[in-house]
Design a protein around this motif. Structure first.
Motif, short mmCIF file in Angstrom:
data_model
loop_
_atom_site.label_atom_id
_atom_site.label_comp_id
_atom_site.label_asym_id
_atom_site.label_seq_id
_atom_site.Cartn_x
_atom_site.Cartn_y
_atom_site.Cartn_z
N LYS A 1 -10.01 8.13 25.65
CA LYS A 1 -11.01 6.99 25.62
C LYS A 1 -12.36 8.13 25.20
CE LYS A 1 -9.08 4.20 29.45
NZ LYS A 1 -9.35 3.90 30.74
N LYS A 2 -12.04 8.90 24.19
CA LYS A 2 -12.92 9.68 23.44
C LYS A 2 -13.28 9.28 22.15
CE LYS A 2 -13.10 13.37 26.76
NZ LYS A 2 -14.25 13.17 27.71
N ALA A 3 -12.35 8.41 21.47
CA ALA A 3 -12.80 7.89 20.27
C ALA A 3 -12.41 6.46 20.05
CB ALA A 3 -11.72 8.89 19.27
N SER A 4 -12.58 5.79 19.02
CA SER A 4 -12.30 4.38 18.78
C SER A 4 -11.04 4.37 17.98
CB SER A 4 -13.57 3.77 17.98
OG SER A 4 -13.14 2.51 17.35
N VAL A 5 -10.43 3.13 18.07
CA VAL A 5 -9.17 2.84 17.38
C VAL A 5 -9.20 2.55 16.04
CG1 VAL A 5 -8.85 0.44 17.97
CG2 VAL A 5 -6.60 1.93 17.73
N LEU A 6 -10.42 2.02 15.59
CA LEU A 6 -11.01 1.79 14.16
C LEU A 6 -10.60 2.51 13.24
CD1 LEU A 6 -12.21 -0.95 12.93
CD2 LEU A 6 -14.31 0.53 13.01
N PRO A 7 -10.69 3.89 13.05
CA PRO A 7 -10.09 4.71 12.18
C PRO A 7 -8.49 4.50 11.84
CG PRO A 7 -11.73 5.89 13.23
CD PRO A 7 -11.37 4.72 14.07
N LEU A 8 -7.80 4.30 13.06
CA LEU A 8 -6.67 4.19 12.74
C LEU A 8 -6.18 2.72 12.29
CD1 LEU A 8 -5.31 5.70 16.14
CD2 LEU A 8 -5.42 6.87 14.07
N LEU A 9 -6.89 1.76 12.65
CA LEU A 9 -6.71 0.50 12.08
C LEU A 9 -7.00 0.51 10.39
CD1 LEU A 9 -7.80 -1.58 14.80
CD2 LEU A 9 -5.42 -1.52 13.96
N GLU A 10 -7.92 1.32 10.17
CA GLU A 10 -8.48 1.38 8.71
C GLU A 10 -7.51 2.12 7.89
OE1 GLU A 10 -12.24 3.10 9.22
OE2 GLU A 10 -13.47 1.10 9.56
N ILE A 11 -6.74 2.99 8.44
CA ILE A 11 -5.93 3.84 7.47
C ILE A 11 -4.72 2.98 7.41
CG2 ILE A 11 -4.27 5.92 7.94
CD1 ILE A 11 -6.54 7.34 9.53
N ASN A 12 -4.26 2.46 8.38
CA ASN A 12 -2.96 1.55 8.17
C ASN A 12 -3.34 0.30 7.28
OD1 ASN A 12 -1.98 3.09 10.17
ND2 ASN A 12 -1.08 1.31 11.51
N MET A 13 -4.56 -0.24 7.38
CA MET A 13 -4.90 -1.27 6.47
C MET A 13 -5.02 -0.80 4.85
SD MET A 13 -5.01 -3.92 8.07
CE MET A 13 -5.56 -5.02 6.88
N ALA A 14 -5.47 0.64 4.78
CA ALA A 14 -5.43 0.99 3.48
C ALA A 14 -3.94 1.26 2.92
CB ALA A 14 -6.40 2.37 3.54
N VAL A 15 -3.17 1.72 3.82
CA VAL A 15 -1.82 1.79 3.14
C VAL A 15 -1.32 0.36 2.77
CG1 VAL A 15 0.43 2.40 3.80
CG2 VAL A 15 -1.45 3.96 4.44
N LEU A 16 -1.46 -0.70 3.68
CA LEU A 16 -0.94 -1.99 3.45
C LEU A 16 -1.53 -2.28 1.91
CD1 LEU A 16 -1.15 -3.50 6.93
CD2 LEU A 16 0.81 -3.00 5.80
N ARG A 17 -2.79 -2.15 1.81
CA ARG A 17 -3.39 -2.60 0.36
C ARG A 17 -2.75 -1.83 -0.62
NH1 ARG A 17 -8.12 -2.40 3.46
NH2 ARG A 17 -8.41 -0.20 2.80
N GLY A 18 -2.45 -0.42 -0.36
CA GLY A 18 -1.93 0.11 -1.54
C GLY A 18 -0.48 -0.12 -1.85
N LEU A 19 0.31 -0.63 -0.67
CA LEU A 19 1.64 -1.05 -0.79
C LEU A 19 1.47 -2.55 -1.79
CD1 LEU A 19 3.39 -0.16 2.38
CD2 LEU A 19 4.10 0.65 0.31
N LYS A 20 0.76 -3.18 -1.32
CA LYS A 20 0.65 -4.53 -1.92
C LYS A 20 0.24 -4.49 -3.28
CE LYS A 20 -0.97 -9.13 -0.39
NZ LYS A 20 -1.60 -9.97 0.58
N VAL A 21 -0.62 -3.65 -3.71
CA VAL A 21 -1.41 -3.63 -5.19
C VAL A 21 -0.30 -3.05 -6.02
CG1 VAL A 21 -3.17 -2.17 -6.46
CG2 VAL A 21 -3.57 -3.22 -4.41
N GLU A 22 0.49 -2.30 -5.57
CA GLU A 22 1.48 -1.42 -6.56
C GLU A 22 2.56 -2.44 -6.71
OE1 GLU A 22 2.38 2.48 -5.40
OE2 GLU A 22 0.27 2.82 -4.79
N GLY A 23 2.86 -3.39 -5.83
CA GLY A 23 3.78 -4.19 -6.30
C GLY A 23 5.18 -3.78 -5.94
N ARG B 1 -2.09 11.79 14.50
CA ARG B 1 -1.78 12.23 15.62
C ARG B 1 -2.90 12.89 16.42
NH1 ARG B 1 -0.14 17.19 17.53
NH2 ARG B 1 -0.43 18.46 15.68
N HIS B 2 -3.63 13.53 15.99
CA HIS B 2 -4.89 14.10 16.72
C HIS B 2 -5.81 12.79 17.06
CE1 HIS B 2 -4.15 18.19 16.12
NE2 HIS B 2 -4.01 18.25 14.98
N HIS B 3 -5.96 12.05 16.41
CA HIS B 3 -6.88 10.90 16.64
C HIS B 3 -6.42 10.07 17.86
CE1 HIS B 3 -10.75 8.91 16.02
NE2 HIS B 3 -10.15 7.76 16.17
#
Length: 118
Positions: A93-115, A84-86
Motif C-alpha cells: 500500500k505504498k504505491a498506486s496500481v495505475l502504472p501497472l494498468l497503464e503498462i498493460n494497456m500500452a501493450v494491448l494497444r501495441g498488439l492491436k495496432v500491429e495486427g 515486479r518491483h512496483h
C-alpha cells in the motif's frame, strides 16, 4: 460441434491469444482494484496473476527462437522488472496500481495496432 470449437481455439492467431490473456488479466486487476479496501485478498490475487503474466512474457522473449527484435525484448524485460518491483509497493500500500494498468494497456494497444502477424 465441441471438437470443432476446440480446434478453432487451438489454432487461434498467437497475437490474438496474447491480447485476450493480457486483456483478461488487466480487467481482473482493474475490477479488483476498485474494491481493494473491502476485498484485499482478491486484489492481491489479481496482482499475482499480473506478475505471472509478466514472468511468462519474459520467459517467452528470452527464448532464442523468439523472433522479436532485441531492443523490444529488452524493453519487455525492463517492464517486467518494473512490474515486479512496483507490485511489491502496491501490495504494501505504498504505491498506486495505475502504472501497472497503464503498462498493460500500452501493450494491448501495441498488439492491436500491429495486427495479426504471428
Amino acid at each position: 460441434m465441441r471438437g470443432y470449437t476446440e480446434n478453432a481455439v487451438s489454432t487461434k492467431n498467437g497475437r490474438r491469444a496474447e491480447y485476450e490473456i493480457i486483456a483478461r488479466v488487466t480487467q481482473g486487476l482493474r475490477d479488483t482494484a476498485i474494491k481493494a479496501k473491502s476485498d484485499f485478498p482478491s486484489y492481491a490475487h489479481a496482482l499475482h496473476d499480473n506478475q505471472r503474466l509478466w514472468t511468462a512474457l519474459v520467459v517467452d522473449v528470452v527464448d532464442k527462437e523468439n523472433p522479436l527484435p532485441e531492443d523490444l525484448k529488452a524493453r519487455i524485460i525492463y517492464l517486467a522488472e518494473f512490474t515486479r518491483h512496483h507490485t511489491k509497493k502496491v501490495l504494501r500500500k505504498k504505491a498506486s496500481v495505475l502504472p501497472l494498468l497503464e503498462i498493460n494497456m500500452a501493450v494491448l494497444r501495441g498488439l492491436k495496432v500491429e495486427g495479426p502477424s504471428k
